[in-house]
Write an enzyme that holds these catalytic residues in place. Structure first.
Site, PDB file in Angstrom:
ATOM      1  N   ASN A 115       0.816  -1.221   0.000  1.00  0.00           N
ATOM      2  CA  ASN A 115       0.000   0.000   0.000  1.00  0.00           C
ATOM      3  C   ASN A 115       0.845   1.265   0.000  1.00  0.00           C
ATOM      4  OD1 ASN A 115      -2.458   1.708   0.680  1.00  0.00           O
ATOM      5  ND2 ASN A 115      -1.241   2.007   2.541  1.00  0.00           N
ATOM      6  N   ARG A 173      -8.393   5.437   1.603  1.00  0.00           N
ATOM      7  CA  ARG A 173      -7.673   4.758   0.510  1.00  0.00           C
ATOM      8  C   ARG A 173      -6.723   5.658  -0.278  1.00  0.00           C
ATOM      9  NH1 ARG A 173     -13.240   1.718  -0.592  1.00  0.00           N
ATOM     10  NH2 ARG A 173     -12.782  -0.276   0.404  1.00  0.00           N
ATOM     11  N   ASP A 182       1.763   6.978   0.312  1.00  0.00           N
ATOM     12  CA  ASP A 182       0.710   6.144  -0.246  1.00  0.00           C
ATOM     13  C   ASP A 182       0.892   5.929  -1.747  1.00  0.00           C
ATOM     14  OD1 ASP A 182      -1.650   4.822   0.751  1.00  0.00           O
ATOM     15  OD2 ASP A 182      -2.789   6.072  -0.655  1.00  0.00           O
ATOM     16  N   ARG A 210      -0.354 -12.379   2.753  1.00  0.00           N
ATOM     17  CA  ARG A 210      -1.170 -11.492   3.573  1.00  0.00           C
ATOM     18  C   ARG A 210      -1.005 -10.121   2.935  1.00  0.00           C
ATOM     19  NH1 ARG A 210       0.161  -7.392   7.414  1.00  0.00           N
ATOM     20  NH2 ARG A 210      -1.415  -7.093   9.015  1.00  0.00           N
ATOM     21  N   ASP A 212      -1.064  -6.548   3.517  1.00  0.00           N
ATOM     22  CA  ASP A 212      -1.074  -5.570   4.600  1.00  0.00           C
ATOM     23  C   ASP A 212      -1.898  -4.349   4.204  1.00  0.00           C
ATOM     24  OD1 ASP A 212       0.238  -4.493   7.141  1.00  0.00           O
ATOM     25  OD2 ASP A 212       0.854  -2.966   5.700  1.00  0.00           O
ATOM     26  N   HIS A 216      -6.761   0.122   3.017  1.00  0.00           N
ATOM     27  CA  HIS A 216      -6.250   1.384   2.487  1.00  0.00           C
ATOM     28  C   HIS A 216      -5.976   1.329   0.992  1.00  0.00           C
ATOM     29  CE1 HIS A 216      -6.157   2.637   6.628  1.00  0.00           C
ATOM     30  NE2 HIS A 216      -5.700   1.422   6.885  1.00  0.00           N
ATOM     31  N   GLU A 248      -5.696  -7.870   4.972  1.00  0.00           N
ATOM     32  CA  GLU A 248      -5.849  -7.287   6.304  1.00  0.00           C
ATOM     33  C   GLU A 248      -6.804  -6.103   6.221  1.00  0.00           C
ATOM     34  OE1 GLU A 248      -3.957  -4.734   9.865  1.00  0.00           O
ATOM     35  OE2 GLU A 248      -3.573  -4.333   7.771  1.00  0.00           O
ATOM     36  N   ASN A 313      -2.983 -10.860  17.048  1.00  0.00           N
ATOM     37  CA  ASN A 313      -1.974 -10.741  15.998  1.00  0.00           C
ATOM     38  C   ASN A 313      -0.843  -9.848  16.489  1.00  0.00           C
ATOM     39  OD1 ASN A 313      -2.776  -8.075  15.642  1.00  0.00           O
ATOM     40  ND2 ASN A 313      -3.282  -8.286  13.490  1.00  0.00           N
ATOM     41  N   ARG A 352      -5.174 -19.061  12.190  1.00  0.00           N
ATOM     42  CA  ARG A 352      -3.766 -18.671  12.298  1.00  0.00           C
ATOM     43  C   ARG A 352      -3.389 -18.597  13.775  1.00  0.00           C
ATOM     44  NH1 ARG A 352      -2.487 -12.943   9.955  1.00  0.00           N
ATOM     45  NH2 ARG A 352      -3.593 -12.326  11.841  1.00  0.00           N
TER      46      ARG A 352
HETATM   47  C1  AAO Z   1       5.086   4.022  12.553  1.00  0.00           C
HETATM   48  C2  AAO Z   1       4.896   4.916  13.758  1.00  0.00           C
HETATM   49  C3  AAO Z   1       3.991   6.089  13.420  1.00  0.00           C
HETATM   50  C4  AAO Z   1       4.558   6.845  12.236  1.00  0.00           C
HETATM   51  C5  AAO Z   1       4.721   5.898  11.062  1.00  0.00           C
HETATM   52  C6  AAO Z   1       5.340   6.549   9.836  1.00  0.00           C
HETATM   53  O1  AAO Z   1       4.343   4.161  14.819  1.00  0.00           O
HETATM   54  O2  AAO Z   1       3.911   6.936  14.551  1.00  0.00           O
HETATM   55  O3  AAO Z   1       3.672   7.880  11.872  1.00  0.00           O
HETATM   56  O4  AAO Z   1       5.561   4.806  11.455  1.00  0.00           O
HETATM   57  O5  AAO Z   1       6.613   7.003  10.133  1.00  0.00           O
HETATM   58  C7  AAO Z   1       2.910  -0.713  11.852  1.00  0.00           C
HETATM   59  C8  AAO Z   1       2.718  -0.023  13.181  1.00  0.00           C
HETATM   60  C9  AAO Z   1       2.670   1.488  13.049  1.00  0.00           C
HETATM   61  C10 AAO Z   1       3.885   1.976  12.288  1.00  0.00           C
HETATM   62  C11 AAO Z   1       3.834   1.318  10.915  1.00  0.00           C
HETATM   63  C12 AAO Z   1       4.971   1.744   9.996  1.00  0.00           C
HETATM   64  O6  AAO Z   1       1.517  -0.489  13.778  1.00  0.00           O
HETATM   65  O7  AAO Z   1       2.676   2.061  14.351  1.00  0.00           O
HETATM   66  O8  AAO Z   1       3.849   3.389  12.165  1.00  0.00           O
HETATM   67  O9  AAO Z   1       3.952  -0.112  11.099  1.00  0.00           O
HETATM   68  O10 AAO Z   1       6.186   1.542  10.594  1.00  0.00           O
HETATM   69  C13 AAO Z   1      -4.797   0.752  10.868  1.00  0.00           C
HETATM   70  C14 AAO Z   1      -4.758   0.050   9.515  1.00  0.00           C
HETATM   71  C15 AAO Z   1      -4.120  -1.325   9.581  1.00  0.00           C
HETATM   72  C16 AAO Z   1      -2.799  -1.300  10.329  1.00  0.00           C
HETATM   73  C17 AAO Z   1      -3.065  -0.717  11.715  1.00  0.00           C
HETATM   74  C18 AAO Z   1      -1.805  -0.668  12.556  1.00  0.00           C
HETATM   75  O11 AAO Z   1      -6.065  -0.035   8.985  1.00  0.00           O
HETATM   76  O12 AAO Z   1      -3.905  -1.747   8.249  1.00  0.00           O
HETATM   77  O13 AAO Z   1      -3.570   0.614  11.564  1.00  0.00           O
HETATM   78  N1  AAO Z   1      -2.175  -2.633  10.377  1.00  0.00           N
HETATM   79  C19 AAO Z   1      -1.103  -2.987   9.411  1.00  0.00           C
HETATM   80  C20 AAO Z   1       0.020  -3.779  10.055  1.00  0.00           C
HETATM   81  C21 AAO Z   1       0.792  -2.887  11.007  1.00  0.00           C
HETATM   82  C22 AAO Z   1       1.481  -1.779  10.227  1.00  0.00           C
HETATM   83  C23 AAO Z   1       0.694  -1.300   9.074  1.00  0.00           C
HETATM   84  C24 AAO Z   1      -0.516  -1.854   8.698  1.00  0.00           C
HETATM   85  C25 AAO Z   1       1.335  -0.320   8.184  1.00  0.00           C
HETATM   86  O14 AAO Z   1      -0.507  -4.911  10.662  1.00  0.00           O
HETATM   87  O15 AAO Z   1       1.731  -3.614  11.757  1.00  0.00           O
HETATM   88  O16 AAO Z   1       1.718  -0.643  11.105  1.00  0.00           O
HETATM   89  O17 AAO Z   1       2.060  -1.070   7.235  1.00  0.00           O
HETATM   90  C26 AAO Z   1      -9.104   1.975  13.585  1.00  0.00           C
HETATM   91  C27 AAO Z   1      -9.261   1.545  12.146  1.00  0.00           C
HETATM   92  C28 AAO Z   1      -8.175   0.613  11.717  1.00  0.00           C
HETATM   93  C29 AAO Z   1      -6.824   1.178  12.051  1.00  0.00           C
HETATM   94  C30 AAO Z   1      -6.783   1.435  13.578  1.00  0.00           C
HETATM   95  C31 AAO Z   1      -5.433   1.933  14.052  1.00  0.00           C
HETATM   96  O18 AAO Z   1      -9.406   0.874  14.447  1.00  0.00           O
HETATM   97  O19 AAO Z   1     -10.493   0.896  11.993  1.00  0.00           O
HETATM   98  O20 AAO Z   1      -8.258   0.427  10.315  1.00  0.00           O
HETATM   99  O21 AAO Z   1      -5.823   0.219  11.702  1.00  0.00           O
HETATM  100  O22 AAO Z   1      -7.791   2.392  13.866  1.00  0.00           O
HETATM  101  O23 AAO Z   1      -5.174   3.182  13.523  1.00  0.00           O
HETATM  102  C32 AAO Z   1     -11.589   0.604  18.007  1.00  0.00           C
HETATM  103  C33 AAO Z   1     -12.300   0.665  16.677  1.00  0.00           C
HETATM  104  C34 AAO Z   1     -11.355   0.249  15.559  1.00  0.00           C
HETATM  105  C35 AAO Z   1     -10.237   1.184  15.560  1.00  0.00           C
HETATM  106  C36 AAO Z   1      -9.563   1.000  16.884  1.00  0.00           C
HETATM  107  C37 AAO Z   1      -8.309   1.802  17.039  1.00  0.00           C
HETATM  108  O24 AAO Z   1     -11.243  -0.732  18.338  1.00  0.00           O
HETATM  109  O25 AAO Z   1     -13.397  -0.191  16.714  1.00  0.00           O
HETATM  110  O26 AAO Z   1     -11.993   0.256  14.298  1.00  0.00           O
HETATM  111  O27 AAO Z   1     -10.432   1.363  17.942  1.00  0.00           O
HETATM  112  O28 AAO Z   1      -8.634   3.159  17.008  1.00  0.00           O
END
Ligand code: AAO
Length: 511
Positions: A115, A173, A182, A210, A212, A216, A248, A313, A352
């Site tokens: 992405n 997205r 992006d 998977r 990722d 988005h 994901e 996870n 998983r």
């Molecule tokens: C890092 C730093 C950041 C910096 C960035 C860029 O931490 O501060 O800005 O670098 O320099 C992982 C880490 C991130 C890291 C990133 C890149 O987790 O911290 O950022 O690597 O190094 C969203 C996405 C989902 C994503 C998830 C973490 O939709 O795809 O965030 N997961 C994957 C991987 C993950 C990875 C990435 C993607 C990026 O598994 O390891 O990030 O490649 C809501 C939304 C979700 C959203 C969450 C979190 O969820 O619905 O879509 O996930 O927010 O932002 C309730 C709600 C629920 C909500 C949740 C949290 O439960 O019901 O919907 O609260 O608010």
């Protein structure tokens, strides 16, 4: 002709939804942050002999090196190029792993970060795992190559350029997820670079991906990439096999984007599964295990044949991603084993298992300020997964998949594959039991009092070894023995203070 039509219909049915596992293997394990050399050994010495179907590996492509904080696990979610070159190993080691795992019938699934590239603040230089030059400010990634034309900067409509509102599908997205640059997946050039990367891996022998951050990406853009992918390598897979795809997408309800938009491309992660199961097993919000009788679609989950399910996870075990406080992890081992046991016994979804490393948690105002800490390492070099005499792992690798209760439930799932969910029993509270045809039966006591009752197991009469408290070894049982009479009934007693308050028996644990 008829035969051909049947075959192609089967092909359509299975295609990208099938994990391409060897016959009789029904689960994968995520070996989070492991090195390729350790995964190759684990396939041979443990995963194949214990019936694991495959391994989800950490992203294998070159990523940014983050030094502040020092080498966090999440640097691997910031690509710099598609060279196979990370802390887990180089391309030679990757090829060796894929070959050796496939040779013992264990599949490799790649975590594909397509992405985006690194964060907007990633700077310029060669601070990357293979030393490739990049300039985040100018959107230059010459090792791919990508340039400013290949990103969505012009398309995103928010003033910050980042996602500000998850209720707006366009933002989610077309804008930057936490500042990550992006990619413009609407461009054929970008799609081609990504497909070339994935085809390189397919040709080496991986069985699927998977995807990722699929939420988005537009489902149609993902499809355009998938349409460019090769069939799997015929050295290990039948001709015409398609890569397994699981996307994901975090859909807990209440946002603009839903999981169902992605079903055409492959399976989708069902995040409600772990969030709800954690709530039930923790007995929060008045939930009881008795309510699990209609677990699955009955709980508002996606169709079983589209779901990829897990208890925790790599994100939500440390407060990233979604799921919240209810998520069970190895830190709550007793409840965790019950949750994983339930998942593996229940027919819903493709399962998983998580395999983690320990890190020093440090909660400040309810937040773990150490949620970034990377895998066990010496000056940044990932440590070997050593194996202790008792088969557990050393060097702070948790290896949940090697816990007897979890390893034996992976085998249980293989034994009961295809068998119907039946003989449900509950006490109206947190004592429940169910069977899978005449192949397996499981009983849980998550109440604060003992369980003692006679239940219909559906199994043929005989003496069975409980695979939770012990193992069947040389025809004998190191744990509890269960006597099933010829009418299928058996007496179960489970103390609420048992080390593991559940019992599982199956056709292969018969003595
Ligand atoms: C890092 C730093 C950041 C910096 C960035 C860029 O931490 O501060 O800005 O670098 O320099 C992982 C880490 C991130 C890291 C990133 C890149 O987790 O911290 O950022 O690597 O190094 C969203 C996405 C989902 C994503 C998830 C973490 O939709 O795809 O965030 N997961 C994957 C991987 C993950 C990875 C990435 C993607 C990026 O598994 O390891 O990030 O490649 C809501 C939304 C979700 C959203 C969450 C979190 O969820 O619905 O879509 O996930 O927010 O932002 C309730 C709600 C629920 C909500 C949740 C949290 O439960 O019901 O919907 O609260 O608010």
């Amino acid at each position: 002709m008829k035969f051909f039509v049947l075959l192609s219909a089967l092909g359509l049915c299975w295609a990208q939804y099938s994990p391409n596992t060897q016959q009789g293997r029904t689960s994968m394990v995520h070996l989070f942050e492991w090195r390729w050399v350790d995964i190759a050994k684990e396939c041979e010495r443990y995963l194949a002999p214990n019936g694991f179907g495959g391994v989800q590996i950490s992203p294998p492509n070159e990523n940014i090196v983050v030094n502040n904080p020092s080498r966090p696990w999440w640097e691997r979610y910031q690509p710099i190029s598609y060279k196979i070159c990370t802390r887990s190993g180089n391309e030679d080691e990757f090829r060796d792993m894929v070959t050796r795992c496939n040779n013992v019938g264990v599949r490799i699934y790649v975590d594909a970060v397509i992405n985006h590239m690194c964060g907007e603040g990633g700077g310029a230089g060669t601070s990357s795992t293979c030393g490739s030059y990049f300039n985040a400010g100018n959107r230059e990634f010459p090792a791919v190559p990508y340039s400013g034309w290949d990103f969505n900067d012009g398309k995103c409509r928010t003033s910050s350029g980042g996602i500000e509102n998850y209720n707006d599908a366009y933002q989610v997205r077309d804008c930057r997820l936490t500042g990550l640059l992006d990619l413009a997946l609407e461009k054929d050039y970008v799609r081609t670079q990504i497909a070339n990367y994935m085809n390189h891996l397919i040709d080496i022998g991986v069985a699927g991906f998977r995807l990722d951050a699929s939420k988005h990406m537009w489902p149609g853009d993902i499809k355009a990439v998938l349409d460019k992918l090769h069939n799997l390598n015929t050295k290990w897979f039948p001709g015409g096999s398609r890569p397994f795809i699981f996307q994901e997408v975090i859909d807990l309800g209440g946002e603009a984007i839903t999981s169902s938009e992605y079903f055409g491309n492959g399976r989708v992660t069902e995040f409600k599964y772990g969030a709800k199961l954690g709530t039930v097993i923790r007995r929060w919000n008045g939930e009881k295990m008795a309510y699990l009788k209609n677990w699955g679609e009955g709980w508002g989950f996606m169709p079983s044949d589209r779901a990829l399910v897990f208890v925790d996870n790599h994100d939500n075990q440390r407060g990233h991603g979604a799921g919240g406080a209810s998520i069970l992890t190895f830190w709550d081992a007793r409840l965790y084993k019950m949750a994983v046991g339930f998942m593996l016994a229940h027919p819903y979804g493709f399962t998983r298992v998580m395999s983690s490393y320990r890190w020093p948690r440090n909660f400040v105002n309810g937040q773990d300020v150490n949620d970034w800490i990377g895998p066990p390492n010496n000056n940044g070099v990932i440590k070997e997964v050593t194996i202790n005499p008792d088969t557990t792992c050393g060097n702070d690798w948790v290896c949940e998949h090697r816990w007897r209760q979890i390893r034996n439930m992976v085998a249980f799932r293989n034994v009961v594959d295809g068998q119907p969910f039946q003989n449900w029993w509950d006490n109206g509270s947190n004592q429940v039991a169910f069977g899978r045809g005449n192949k397996g039966f499981i009983v849980f006591n998550n109440d604060d009092w003992s369980l003692s009752t006679t239940l219909q197991t559906g199994l043929p009469g005989g003496t069975y070894c409980d695979v939770i408290s012990g193992d069947k070894i040389n025809g004998d049982c190191t744990g509890i023995k269960v006597y099933v009479s010829n009418d299928g009934k058996a007496q179960f007693s489970i103390s609420n203070s048992a080390e593991d308050p559940f019992i599982a028996i199956h056709a292969d644990s018969k003595l």
